[in-house]
Every structure is written in structure tokens, then in C-alpha cells.
Design an enzyme around this catalytic site. Structure first.
Site, PDB file in Angstrom:
ATOM      1  N   ASP A 274      44.034  46.062  36.929  1.00 52.83           N
ATOM      2  CA  ASP A 274      45.081  46.240  35.915  1.00 52.83           C
ATOM      3  C   ASP A 274      44.503  45.735  34.585  1.00 52.83           C
ATOM      4  O   ASP A 274      43.311  45.413  34.518  1.00 52.83           O
ATOM      5  CB  ASP A 274      46.362  45.479  36.312  1.00 52.83           C
ATOM      6  CG  ASP A 274      46.193  43.971  36.203  1.00 52.83           C
ATOM      7  OD1 ASP A 274      45.023  43.495  36.180  1.00 52.83           O
ATOM      8  OD2 ASP A 274      47.200  43.262  36.116  1.00 52.83           O
TER       9      ASP A 274
ATOM     10  N   CYS B 138      38.434  27.363  33.238  1.00 48.63           N
ATOM     11  CA  CYS B 138      38.355  28.579  34.073  1.00 48.63           C
ATOM     12  C   CYS B 138      37.453  28.346  35.291  1.00 48.63           C
ATOM     13  O   CYS B 138      36.339  27.828  35.154  1.00 48.63           O
ATOM     14  CB  CYS B 138      37.802  29.726  33.230  1.00 48.63           C
ATOM     15  SG  CYS B 138      37.552  31.223  34.201  1.00 48.63           S
TER      16      CYS B 138
ATOM     17  N   CYS C  31      30.141  32.928  34.248  1.00 42.34           N
ATOM     18  CA  CYS C  31      30.681  34.010  33.408  1.00 42.34           C
ATOM     19  C   CYS C  31      29.698  34.321  32.275  1.00 42.34           C
ATOM     20  O   CYS C  31      29.351  33.454  31.481  1.00 42.34           O
ATOM     21  CB  CYS C  31      32.036  33.584  32.828  1.00 42.34           C
ATOM     22  SG  CYS C  31      32.669  34.784  31.648  1.00 42.34           S
TER      23      CYS C  31
ATOM     24  N   TYR D 275      45.859  52.503  39.297  1.00 44.89           N
ATOM     25  CA  TYR D 275      46.147  51.081  39.496  1.00 44.89           C
ATOM     26  C   TYR D 275      47.276  50.894  40.510  1.00 44.89           C
ATOM     27  O   TYR D 275      47.132  50.137  41.482  1.00 44.89           O
ATOM     28  CB  TYR D 275      46.534  50.381  38.167  1.00 44.89           C
ATOM     29  CG  TYR D 275      47.261  49.101  38.473  1.00 44.89           C
ATOM     30  CD1 TYR D 275      46.559  48.009  38.976  1.00 44.89           C
ATOM     31  CD2 TYR D 275      48.654  49.016  38.383  1.00 44.89           C
ATOM     32  CE1 TYR D 275      47.222  46.853  39.364  1.00 44.89           C
ATOM     33  CE2 TYR D 275      49.324  47.870  38.771  1.00 44.89           C
ATOM     34  CZ  TYR D 275      48.598  46.789  39.259  1.00 44.89           C
ATOM     35  OH  TYR D 275      49.255  45.660  39.659  1.00 44.89           O
TER      36      TYR D 275
ATOM     37  N   GLU E  41      55.733  46.911  41.169  1.00 40.04           N
ATOM     38  CA  GLU E  41      54.612  47.418  40.380  1.00 40.04           C
ATOM     39  C   GLU E  41      55.096  48.359  39.271  1.00 40.04           C
ATOM     40  O   GLU E  41      54.584  48.331  38.165  1.00 40.04           O
ATOM     41  CB  GLU E  41      53.589  48.141  41.276  1.00 40.04           C
ATOM     42  CG  GLU E  41      52.794  47.204  42.172  1.00 40.04           C
ATOM     43  CD  GLU E  41      52.005  46.154  41.385  1.00 40.04           C
ATOM     44  OE1 GLU E  41      51.682  46.383  40.210  1.00 40.04           O
ATOM     45  OE2 GLU E  41      51.736  45.087  41.956  1.00 40.04           O
TER      46      GLU E  41
ATOM     47  N   CYS F 296      38.435  29.001  28.553  1.00 45.77           N
ATOM     48  CA  CYS F 296      37.183  28.972  29.338  1.00 45.77           C
ATOM     49  C   CYS F 296      36.887  27.581  29.889  1.00 45.77           C
ATOM     50  O   CYS F 296      36.297  27.461  30.967  1.00 45.77           O
ATOM     51  CB  CYS F 296      36.012  29.446  28.484  1.00 45.77           C
ATOM     52  SG  CYS F 296      36.244  31.119  27.873  1.00 45.77           S
TER      53      CYS F 296
ATOM     54  N   CYS G 160      42.265  33.704  31.294  1.00 42.92           N
ATOM     55  CA  CYS G 160      41.392  34.584  30.509  1.00 42.92           C
ATOM     56  C   CYS G 160      42.274  35.441  29.592  1.00 42.92           C
ATOM     57  O   CYS G 160      42.368  36.651  29.731  1.00 42.92           O
ATOM     58  CB  CYS G 160      40.545  35.448  31.455  1.00 42.92           C
ATOM     59  SG  CYS G 160      39.174  36.237  30.629  1.00 42.92           S
TER      60      CYS G 160
HETATM   61  S1  SF4 Z   1      34.966  31.792  31.483  1.00 43.16           S
HETATM   62 FE1  SF4 Z   1      34.862  34.013  31.399  1.00 43.16          FE
HETATM   63  S2  SF4 Z   1      36.388  34.713  32.871  1.00 43.16           S
HETATM   64 FE2  SF4 Z   1      36.794  32.549  32.436  1.00 43.16          FE
HETATM   65  S3  SF4 Z   1      38.299  32.544  30.775  1.00 43.16           S
HETATM   66 FE3  SF4 Z   1      36.296  32.442  29.835  1.00 43.16          FE
HETATM   67  S4  SF4 Z   1      35.744  34.541  29.419  1.00 43.16           S
HETATM   68 FE4  SF4 Z   1      37.414  34.585  30.887  1.00 43.16          FE
END
Ligand code: SF4
Length: 309
Positions: free
Chosen positions: A133, A192, A198, A115, A35, A189, A182
Site C-alpha cells: 500500500d 526505526c 536501511c 493492493y 480495506e 529513523c 517511516c
Molecule cells: S530508517 Fe529507513 S525505513 Fe526506517 S524510518 Fe528511516 S527511512 Fe524509514
């Protein structure tokens, strides 16, 4: 919420960086060391160049505590931000019998912030707590579309989203999601696992606008004095390389110019000029040229070697 937590864990199972050595150990000191190293250094450099070598030299917290500081600094050479190594050493001395297992107690130790304390407790002690983080903060800001976000609010959101059934992997998954999907610019996205719910996915970058980094240009002047294959180094008095050795600082001179090179260090963009010296009036630590690489010197000093080797 549960559905998204499970989707995230499934994504982590397939795409997570499980091979990282500090994720495959329960040794608290190893996790703590990783870390600290990862605070300002890229994962690949830590994994390949520094973490294994450092552990070979200082395999336990006690071995680290018993080592002289200059040996620790020498092993840290090249990683930069040397206050991390000095704090690591101080913490080892204060915790020879082991690191505490409570975030608040950990935060009292040198170089351990909110953190790092949470990371040690989540990844090492398997405690059911959130970790935030910069990667996780970015995911939280976008996932919850936080237009104005204080540190406290981001931690609160991370706590709300915490999967209490498997908090360690949940935190690691969010960390990997932030660094692989992200991304600060052009987040992916479309692939994701959190995209379904989201709240920030339509304009993710507006939630994480960052100030452009400002750099400071500095010009440095060093002298090179070599006698019988030994080079003159001096104890650094500056904040940048405290408790390390460096080439003697000189005033700019017109003669005996050896060369100059560029070097970056934290927020500084340095132009380093080197001059050959016949003598130096000040504290000198004579160091054999063959031992320069294993001495507590910065990568700047090592870079200068090509002008006098
Ligand atoms: S959907 Fe939301 S969490 Fe996923 S990459 Fe896009 S902005 Fe980031």
C-alpha cells in the site's frame, strides 16, 4: 535480511496496532470491507464511526448483496468517494457465496485493485504473498534507496523482503511502520527497527518526494424547497454523487439567498450557495426532514441542513 525481518516482527509485537477489529477476525467479508473503507478514510474514523455500524446493518456479504443500493449509499454517507460503496454492492452481488481466494480473480471484481486483492489474500486467506500500500511503498523506496521506482519494482522489492515464515504479520508490521515511523515527512529513523541496514536513512525524503496536491475550486448553487416538513431532493446526475439524492441544482439568483458554506470533496474545494425555492420543475423525491440523515445523501447535503432546519 532474516535478522531485519525478525527485528521488524519484534517491533510489531510491541508497537503494532493489534487492536484494530479487522485484524482480529478471519471473516473475509469483514477484512474486505475494512480495506475498501480504509482506501481513502483515516483508520480512526473507519474503526469508530463506520466499520461497526456498517457491519451491524450488513453483517454478511449476502446481506449486503440483498440490500437495495440506496440503503448501502445511505450507510456510506459521510465517507465520501461513493463509487466505493457502489462497487462494494456490485461485488457482493457477484460473489454471494464468498470472495475468491486468488488475487487475479479478486482483481476482476469491481473496485478491487492489486493492493486490495493482495491484502484480502494475505490478511484474510493467510497466503504467502507481499502486500504494497502507500505506506509499505514508502518504506520499500527508502529501505532499498530506490531513486526511480516503478510499481513493479516496488512489488518486486516487497517480495524479496517478504518473511515467508510469517508473511501476514510481516505485511502488517510494514504497514504500521510506514504509518507510525517511516512518515512521509520527518521519518523517525532514530527509533526505526530497520535503521541498521536501511539504505535511505540519511536522506529518506529524497526517495519519496510527492507532487503538491492540486485542488479545483468550484461554486455550486442549490435550491431548498420544503413543504409539510418534507424536502425536495433530486436524483444526482453528476459523476460526483451518482445514484444518490441531492438538493435541486439551480442557477444563481439574486433573491431568497439562505447562506453559503465551504465544503471539501476529493480534489474539489466547493463553495455551496443555498436559495429558498417556492417550486421546482424537475424530478423530485420528497423526503421527510427527519429522514434526511438516513437517506442516500452526501455529507454536503447534511451540512446544508443548518440553513433550513
Ligand atoms: S530508517 Fe529507513 S525505513 Fe526506517 S524510518 Fe528511516 S527511512 Fe524509514
Amino acid at each position: 535480511m532474516k535478522k531485519m525481518q525478525n527485528t521488524l516482527l519484534k517491533w510489531y509485537e510491541i508497537f503494532g496496532r493489534h487492536e484494530l477489529p479487522w485484524r482480529n477476525t478471519n471473516d473475509i467479508y469483514h477484512i474486505y470491507l475494512s480495506e475498501i473503507m480504509l482506501q481513502q478514510t483515516q483508520v480512526n474514523r473507519v474503526r469508530d464511526e463506520y466499520y461497526p455500524q456498517f457491519l451491524e446493518k450488513f453483517p454478511t456479504l449476502k446481506a449486503l448483496a440483498d440490500a437495495p443500493l440506496d440503503e448501502v449509499l445511505a450507510s456510506w454517507s459521510g465517507l465520501g468517494y461513493y463509487s466505493r460503496a457502489r462497487n462494494l454492492h456490485k461485488t457482493a452481488i457477484l460473489s454471494k457465496d464468498g470472495l475468491p481466494d486468488c488475487p487475479k480473480a479478486l482483481e476482476k471484481l469491481p473496485g478491487i485493485g492489486q493492493y486490495t486483492a493482495s491484502a484480502i489474500c494475505s490478511f484474510g486467506y493467510h497466503q504467502n504473498i507481499p502486500v504494497v500500500d502507500t505506506n509499505i511503498a514508502r518504506v520499500m523506496k527508502r529501505y532499498f534507496a530506490l531513486e526511480t521506482s516503478t510499481n513493479d519494482l516496488i512489488w518486486k522489492k516487497a517480495d524479496e523482503f517478504l518473511n515467508h515464515k510469517d508473511s501476514r504479520d510481516h505485511n502488517l508490521a510494514l504497514m504500521d511502520l510506514g504509518s507510525l515511523i517511516c512518515l512521509p515527512k520527518n521519518p523517525k529513523c532514530d527509533i526505526c527497527p530497520l535503521q541498521e541496514v536501511c539504505l535511505g536513512k540519511d536522506e529518506p525524503e529524497i526517495y519519496t518526494k510527492t507532487k503538491k496536491k492540486e485542488y479545483e475550486n468550484l461554486e455550486l448553487f442549490y435550491g431548498v424547497l420544503i413543504q409539510n416538513n418534507q424536502i425536495a431532493l433530486t436524483p444526482s446526475t453528476g459523476k460526483m454523487y451518482k445514484k444518490m439524492l441531492e438538493l435541486p441544482i439551480v442557477d444563481p439568483i439574486d433573491e431568497n439567498f439562505l447562506g453559503s458554506f465551504k465544503h471539501s470533496y476529493t480534489k474539489y474545494r466547493l463553495t455551496v450557495n443555498l436559495y429558498k425555492l417556492d417550486s421546482f420543475d424537475g424530478d423530485i423525491v420528497w423526503t421527510h426532514l427527519d429522514k434526511l440523515d438516513t437517506s442516500p445523501v452526501s455529507s454536503l447535503t447534511k451540512k446544508a441542513k443548518k440553513f433550513f432546519n
